[in-house]
Design a protein around this motif. Structure first.
Motif, short mmCIF file in Angstrom:
data_model
loop_
_atom_site.label_atom_id
_atom_site.label_comp_id
_atom_site.label_asym_id
_atom_site.label_seq_id
_atom_site.Cartn_x
_atom_site.Cartn_y
_atom_site.Cartn_z
N THR A 144 25.86 -21.34 -7.11
CA THR A 144 24.18 -21.32 -6.98
C THR A 144 23.98 -21.54 -5.61
O THR A 144 23.06 -21.15 -4.97
CB THR A 144 23.84 -22.52 -8.03
OG1 THR A 144 24.12 -22.09 -9.37
CG2 THR A 144 22.16 -22.55 -7.63
N GLU A 145 24.70 -22.50 -5.11
CA GLU A 145 24.53 -22.99 -3.53
C GLU A 145 24.58 -21.92 -2.65
O GLU A 145 23.59 -21.53 -1.67
CB GLU A 145 25.48 -24.01 -3.19
CG GLU A 145 25.18 -25.45 -3.90
CD GLU A 145 25.97 -25.39 -5.37
OE1 GLU A 145 25.95 -26.24 -6.24
OE2 GLU A 145 26.84 -24.30 -5.59
N PHE A 146 25.35 -20.88 -2.76
CA PHE A 146 25.56 -19.65 -2.16
C PHE A 146 24.23 -18.78 -2.07
O PHE A 146 23.86 -18.32 -1.20
CB PHE A 146 26.80 -18.97 -2.17
CG PHE A 146 26.91 -17.83 -1.54
CD1 PHE A 146 26.94 -17.62 -0.01
CD2 PHE A 146 26.69 -16.46 -2.07
CE1 PHE A 146 27.12 -16.54 0.76
CE2 PHE A 146 26.77 -15.29 -1.30
CZ PHE A 146 27.01 -15.32 0.00
N ALA A 147 23.84 -18.68 -3.47
CA ALA A 147 22.71 -17.80 -3.73
C ALA A 147 21.59 -18.41 -3.22
O ALA A 147 20.55 -17.50 -2.61
CB ALA A 147 22.42 -17.63 -5.14
N ALA A 148 21.38 -19.53 -2.93
CA ALA A 148 20.05 -20.27 -2.40
C ALA A 148 20.14 -19.95 -1.09
O ALA A 148 19.16 -20.00 -0.14
CB ALA A 148 20.05 -21.72 -2.78
N THR A 149 21.36 -20.02 -0.43
CA THR A 149 21.42 -19.78 1.20
C THR A 149 20.99 -18.48 1.55
O THR A 149 20.54 -18.04 2.67
CB THR A 149 22.89 -20.26 1.48
OG1 THR A 149 23.17 -21.54 1.24
CG2 THR A 149 23.06 -19.98 2.97
N ALA B 205 16.12 -17.54 -11.16
CA ALA B 205 16.57 -16.33 -9.94
C ALA B 205 18.01 -16.74 -9.64
O ALA B 205 18.63 -15.80 -9.24
CB ALA B 205 15.42 -16.36 -8.87
N LEU B 206 18.26 -17.92 -9.26
CA LEU B 206 19.57 -18.26 -8.71
C LEU B 206 20.66 -17.80 -9.99
O LEU B 206 21.80 -17.41 -9.30
CB LEU B 206 19.45 -19.71 -8.33
CG LEU B 206 18.73 -19.94 -7.26
CD1 LEU B 206 18.75 -21.49 -6.85
CD2 LEU B 206 19.04 -19.21 -5.99
N LYS B 207 20.34 -18.36 -11.10
CA LYS B 207 21.41 -17.84 -12.14
C LYS B 207 21.69 -16.62 -12.24
O LYS B 207 22.88 -16.21 -12.41
CB LYS B 207 20.79 -18.55 -13.47
CG LYS B 207 21.80 -18.37 -14.75
CD LYS B 207 21.05 -18.86 -16.08
CE LYS B 207 22.08 -18.73 -17.11
NZ LYS B 207 21.56 -19.27 -18.35
N TRP B 208 20.67 -15.37 -12.35
CA TRP B 208 20.86 -14.27 -12.14
C TRP B 208 21.59 -13.79 -10.94
O TRP B 208 22.69 -13.02 -11.17
CB TRP B 208 19.25 -13.43 -12.17
CG TRP B 208 19.69 -11.93 -11.67
CD1 TRP B 208 20.07 -10.91 -12.68
CD2 TRP B 208 19.47 -11.62 -10.59
NE1 TRP B 208 20.16 -9.83 -12.25
CE2 TRP B 208 19.70 -9.98 -10.76
CE3 TRP B 208 19.03 -12.00 -9.32
CZ2 TRP B 208 19.55 -9.12 -9.81
CZ3 TRP B 208 18.81 -11.11 -8.48
CH2 TRP B 208 19.06 -9.44 -8.50
#
Length: 274
Positions: free
Chosen positions: A169-174, A185-188
Protein backbone atom coordinates in the motif's frame (compact mmCIF):
# COMPACT_ATOMS: atom_id res chain seq x y z
CA UNK A 1 -19.89 0.31 -22.77
CA UNK A 2 -19.43 -3.01 -21.01
CA UNK A 3 -16.02 -4.47 -20.26
CA UNK A 4 -14.84 -6.03 -23.54
CA UNK A 5 -14.01 -9.70 -23.92
CA UNK A 6 -10.34 -10.64 -23.84
CA UNK A 7 -9.06 -12.00 -27.14
CA UNK A 8 -5.72 -13.56 -28.05
CA UNK A 9 -3.46 -12.63 -30.94
CA UNK A 10 -1.14 -15.38 -32.23
CA UNK A 11 2.60 -14.83 -32.19
CA UNK A 12 4.20 -18.08 -33.27
CA UNK A 13 3.15 -20.64 -30.67
CA UNK A 14 2.39 -17.89 -28.15
CA UNK A 15 -0.75 -15.88 -27.52
CA UNK A 16 -0.92 -12.17 -26.70
CA UNK A 17 -4.01 -11.00 -24.78
CA UNK A 18 -5.80 -7.90 -26.01
CA UNK A 19 -9.11 -6.05 -25.70
CA UNK A 20 -11.05 -3.75 -28.06
CA UNK A 21 -13.55 -1.11 -26.93
CA UNK A 22 -15.54 1.49 -28.88
CA UNK A 23 -16.26 3.58 -30.74
CA UNK A 24 -19.98 4.14 -30.10
CA UNK A 25 -22.36 3.17 -32.91
CA UNK A 26 -22.31 5.67 -35.76
CA UNK A 27 -19.01 7.23 -34.71
CA UNK A 28 -16.09 7.03 -37.14
CA UNK A 29 -12.89 7.04 -35.12
CA UNK A 30 -9.20 6.26 -35.26
CA UNK A 31 -7.65 3.25 -33.62
CA UNK A 32 -5.83 4.20 -30.42
CA UNK A 33 -3.46 1.84 -28.61
CA UNK A 34 -3.18 2.50 -24.88
CA UNK A 35 -0.14 0.96 -23.21
CA UNK A 36 1.38 1.36 -19.77
CA UNK A 37 4.65 -0.16 -20.98
CA UNK A 38 5.91 -3.60 -20.09
CA UNK A 39 3.49 -4.25 -17.20
CA UNK A 40 -0.31 -4.46 -17.30
CA UNK A 41 -3.29 -6.68 -16.51
CA UNK A 42 -6.26 -6.19 -18.83
CA UNK A 43 -8.98 -7.50 -16.53
CA UNK A 44 -7.96 -5.93 -13.23
CA UNK A 45 -7.77 -2.46 -14.80
CA UNK A 46 -11.58 -2.69 -15.03
CA UNK A 47 -12.09 -3.31 -11.31
CA UNK A 48 -11.39 0.30 -10.32
CA UNK A 49 -14.30 2.61 -11.29
CA UNK A 50 -12.03 5.55 -12.12
CA UNK A 51 -9.91 3.38 -14.41
CA UNK A 52 -12.97 1.91 -16.15
CA UNK A 53 -14.50 5.36 -16.54
CA UNK A 54 -11.30 6.71 -18.10
CA UNK A 55 -11.14 3.90 -20.66
CA UNK A 56 -14.79 4.34 -21.60
CA UNK A 57 -14.29 8.07 -22.12
CA UNK A 58 -11.37 7.48 -24.46
CA UNK A 59 -13.34 4.80 -26.30
CA UNK A 60 -16.03 7.42 -26.90
CA UNK A 61 -13.87 8.98 -29.63
CA UNK A 62 -11.63 6.07 -30.65
CA UNK A 63 -11.46 2.34 -31.09
CA UNK A 64 -9.42 1.63 -27.99
CA UNK A 65 -6.88 -1.20 -28.20
CA UNK A 66 -5.12 -2.52 -25.10
CA UNK A 67 -2.85 -5.52 -24.65
CA UNK A 68 -0.75 -7.43 -22.14
CA UNK A 69 2.67 -8.10 -23.61
CA UNK A 70 4.09 -11.59 -23.19
CA UNK A 71 5.43 -12.05 -19.69
CA UNK A 72 2.67 -10.23 -17.83
CA UNK A 73 -1.05 -10.17 -17.24
CA UNK A 74 -3.08 -12.60 -19.31
CA UNK A 75 -0.52 -13.30 -22.04
CA UNK A 76 1.88 -16.21 -22.40
CA UNK A 77 5.40 -15.98 -20.90
CA UNK A 78 8.18 -14.31 -22.87
CA UNK A 79 9.82 -16.75 -25.28
CA UNK A 80 13.36 -17.98 -24.65
CA UNK A 81 14.50 -17.17 -28.18
CA UNK A 82 17.27 -14.68 -27.41
CA UNK A 83 15.15 -11.65 -28.26
CA UNK A 84 15.28 -8.57 -26.08
CA UNK A 85 12.43 -7.22 -23.99
CA UNK A 86 12.00 -4.41 -26.54
CA UNK A 87 11.97 -6.87 -29.47
CA UNK A 88 9.27 -8.97 -27.83
CA UNK A 89 7.16 -5.94 -26.91
CA UNK A 90 7.25 -4.71 -30.51
CA UNK A 91 6.37 -8.17 -31.81
CA UNK A 92 3.42 -8.33 -29.42
CA UNK A 93 2.02 -4.95 -30.43
CA UNK A 94 2.38 -5.82 -34.11
CA UNK A 95 0.57 -9.13 -33.55
CA UNK A 96 -2.28 -7.33 -31.77
CA UNK A 97 -2.64 -4.71 -34.51
CA UNK A 98 -2.80 -7.46 -37.12
CA UNK A 99 -5.32 -9.50 -35.14
CA UNK A 100 -7.48 -6.42 -34.57
CA UNK A 101 -7.41 -5.53 -38.28
CA UNK A 102 -5.74 -2.21 -37.53
CA UNK A 103 -3.65 -0.96 -40.45
CA UNK A 104 -2.66 2.24 -38.65
CA UNK A 105 -3.13 3.50 -35.09
CA UNK A 106 -2.32 6.33 -32.73
CA UNK A 107 -0.06 5.04 -29.96
CA UNK A 108 -0.54 6.38 -26.43
CA UNK A 109 2.16 5.35 -23.96
CA UNK A 110 2.59 6.15 -20.30
CA UNK A 111 4.89 5.16 -17.40
CA UNK A 112 7.81 3.29 -19.03
CA UNK A 113 6.35 3.14 -22.55
CA UNK A 114 8.14 6.16 -24.04
CA UNK A 115 11.19 4.42 -25.54
CA UNK A 116 9.01 1.51 -26.66
CA UNK A 117 6.73 3.75 -28.73
CA UNK A 118 9.72 5.35 -30.41
CA UNK A 119 11.31 2.00 -31.20
CA UNK A 120 8.05 0.68 -32.66
CA UNK A 121 7.66 3.78 -34.82
CA UNK A 122 11.24 3.42 -36.08
CA UNK A 123 10.59 -0.16 -37.22
CA UNK A 124 7.00 0.20 -38.44
CA UNK A 125 6.32 3.88 -39.28
CA UNK A 126 3.52 3.02 -41.70
CA UNK A 127 1.50 1.48 -38.85
CA UNK A 128 1.54 4.68 -36.75
CA UNK A 129 -0.65 7.75 -37.42
CA UNK A 130 0.21 9.67 -34.25
CA UNK A 131 2.15 9.48 -30.97
CA UNK A 132 0.92 10.45 -27.51
CA UNK A 133 3.39 10.44 -24.62
CA UNK A 134 1.77 10.83 -21.19
CA UNK A 135 4.06 11.24 -18.15
CA UNK A 136 6.87 9.22 -19.69
CA UNK A 137 10.30 9.73 -21.22
CA UNK A 138 12.50 8.96 -24.22
CA UNK A 139 15.39 8.27 -21.84
CA UNK A 140 15.14 7.94 -18.07
CA UNK A 141 18.82 8.04 -17.12
CA UNK A 142 21.08 11.07 -17.19
CA UNK A 143 23.62 11.28 -20.01
CA UNK A 144 26.46 13.80 -20.63
CA UNK A 145 24.25 15.57 -23.19
CA UNK A 146 21.03 14.94 -21.27
CA UNK A 147 20.93 16.57 -17.83
CA UNK A 148 17.14 16.07 -17.81
CA UNK A 149 17.64 12.39 -16.97
CA UNK A 150 17.81 10.87 -13.50
CA UNK A 151 21.34 10.72 -12.02
CA UNK A 152 22.58 7.20 -11.35
CA UNK A 153 22.02 7.48 -7.60
CA UNK A 154 18.44 8.67 -8.07
CA UNK A 155 17.69 5.93 -10.57
CA UNK A 156 19.10 3.28 -8.25
CA UNK A 157 17.04 4.65 -5.37
CA UNK A 158 13.86 4.55 -7.45
CA UNK A 159 14.46 0.94 -8.45
CA UNK A 160 15.17 0.01 -4.83
CA UNK A 161 11.95 1.74 -3.78
CA UNK A 162 10.04 -0.40 -6.28
CA UNK A 163 11.85 -3.56 -5.18
CA UNK A 164 10.90 -3.00 -1.53
CA UNK A 165 7.42 -1.56 -2.10
CA UNK A 166 5.95 -3.49 -5.03
CA UNK A 167 2.52 -4.82 -4.12
CA UNK A 168 2.36 -2.79 -0.89
CA UNK A 169 0.00 0.00 0.00
CA UNK A 170 2.79 2.46 0.86
CA UNK A 171 4.23 2.21 -2.65
CA UNK A 172 0.83 2.74 -4.26
CA UNK A 173 0.33 5.91 -2.22
CA UNK A 174 3.75 7.19 -3.34
CA UNK A 175 2.95 6.51 -6.99
CA UNK A 176 -0.45 8.26 -6.87
CA UNK A 177 -0.46 10.68 -3.91
CA UNK A 178 -3.95 11.99 -4.73
CA UNK A 179 -5.29 8.63 -3.50
CA UNK A 180 -3.22 8.40 -0.33
CA UNK A 181 -6.39 8.72 1.79
CA UNK A 182 -8.51 6.41 -0.40
CA UNK A 183 -8.16 2.86 1.03
CA UNK A 184 -10.29 1.29 -1.71
CA UNK A 185 -8.18 2.76 -4.50
CA UNK A 186 -4.93 1.75 -2.79
CA UNK A 187 -6.20 -1.79 -2.20
CA UNK A 188 -7.06 -2.11 -5.90
CA UNK A 189 -3.71 -0.68 -6.99
CA UNK A 190 -1.68 -3.05 -4.85
CA UNK A 191 -3.74 -5.97 -6.19
CA UNK A 192 -3.04 -4.78 -9.73
CA UNK A 193 0.69 -4.66 -9.06
CA UNK A 194 0.76 -8.16 -7.61
CA UNK A 195 -1.21 -9.53 -10.56
CA UNK A 196 1.04 -7.92 -13.15
CA UNK A 197 4.33 -9.44 -12.06
CA UNK A 198 6.48 -10.51 -9.14
CA UNK A 199 8.79 -7.96 -7.48
CA UNK A 200 11.91 -9.61 -8.93
CA UNK A 201 10.51 -9.61 -12.47
CA UNK A 202 9.52 -5.96 -12.17
CA UNK A 203 12.97 -4.92 -10.96
CA UNK A 204 14.73 -6.89 -13.71
CA UNK A 205 12.68 -5.14 -16.38
CA UNK A 206 13.05 -1.74 -14.72
CA UNK A 207 16.81 -2.16 -14.88
CA UNK A 208 16.51 -2.81 -18.61
CA UNK A 209 14.15 0.13 -19.13
CA UNK A 210 16.46 2.46 -17.21
CA UNK A 211 19.19 1.84 -19.80
CA UNK A 212 17.03 2.56 -22.86
CA UNK A 213 17.79 5.72 -24.80
CA UNK A 214 15.52 6.41 -27.79
CA UNK A 215 16.23 10.15 -28.04
CA UNK A 216 18.00 9.73 -31.39
CA UNK A 217 14.67 8.67 -32.92
CA UNK A 218 12.82 11.87 -32.04
CA UNK A 219 14.06 13.89 -35.07
CA UNK A 220 12.76 11.13 -37.38
CA UNK A 221 9.12 11.53 -36.32
CA UNK A 222 6.83 12.47 -39.21
CA UNK A 223 3.44 12.06 -37.53
CA UNK A 224 1.64 14.37 -35.06
CA UNK A 225 3.17 14.11 -31.58
CA UNK A 226 1.81 15.36 -28.25
CA UNK A 227 3.66 14.96 -24.96
CA UNK A 228 1.92 15.58 -21.63
CA UNK A 229 4.00 16.27 -18.54
CA UNK A 230 2.91 16.17 -14.89
CA UNK A 231 4.05 19.36 -13.18
CA UNK A 232 5.21 17.93 -9.85
CA UNK A 233 5.78 14.28 -10.71
CA UNK A 234 9.19 13.16 -9.44
CA UNK A 235 9.39 9.65 -10.89
CA UNK A 236 8.75 10.78 -14.47
CA UNK A 237 9.65 14.50 -14.36
CA UNK A 238 7.90 17.04 -16.57
CA UNK A 239 11.26 18.15 -17.94
CA UNK A 240 11.66 14.73 -19.59
CA UNK A 241 8.19 14.98 -21.12
CA UNK A 242 8.99 18.45 -22.44
CA UNK A 243 12.20 17.15 -23.97
CA UNK A 244 10.22 14.74 -26.16
CA UNK A 245 8.10 17.52 -27.67
CA UNK A 246 11.01 19.91 -28.11
CA UNK A 247 13.13 17.41 -30.06
CA UNK A 248 10.45 16.00 -32.39
CA UNK A 249 9.48 17.97 -35.53
CA UNK A 250 6.21 19.75 -34.80
CA UNK A 251 5.97 18.18 -31.36
CA UNK A 252 3.53 19.78 -28.90
CA UNK A 253 3.85 19.89 -25.12
CA UNK A 254 1.16 20.37 -22.49
CA UNK A 255 1.74 20.40 -18.75
CA UNK A 256 -0.87 18.95 -16.38
CA UNK A 257 -0.97 19.99 -12.70
CA UNK A 258 -0.50 17.42 -9.97
CA UNK A 259 1.80 14.64 -8.73
CA UNK A 260 0.11 11.37 -9.81
CA UNK A 261 1.99 9.04 -12.13
CA UNK A 262 -1.30 7.68 -13.50
CA UNK A 263 -3.95 9.34 -15.66
CA UNK A 264 -7.13 8.06 -14.05
CA UNK A 265 -7.58 10.28 -10.98
CA UNK A 266 -5.82 13.62 -11.17
CA UNK A 267 -6.50 16.00 -14.07
CA UNK A 268 -8.47 13.45 -16.05
CA UNK A 269 -10.66 16.07 -17.78
CA UNK A 270 -7.59 17.93 -19.05
CA UNK A 271 -5.89 14.74 -20.19
CA UNK A 272 -8.93 13.42 -22.08
CA UNK A 273 -9.52 16.83 -23.65
CA UNK A 274 -5.91 16.99 -24.84
Amino acid sequence: MDQPDTQFAPRGDDRVAYQLLGPPPGVTARDLVLTTGVWSHLDIFWEEPSSARWMRRVAGFSRLIRFDRRGCGLSDPRPLDGGTMVDHWIEDLLAVLDAAGSEQAVLLGTIDAGPLLLEFYARYPARVSGLLFVFTSACFAQRPDYPEGHPQAVGDALIEMVAQGWGRTEFAATFDPSQADNPAALKWYTKLHRAMASPRAVVENLQISAKLDARHLLPTIKVPLLSLGRRDLAIFPAVQSRYIAEHAPGGRYLEIPGRDADMIWEGTDEIVAA
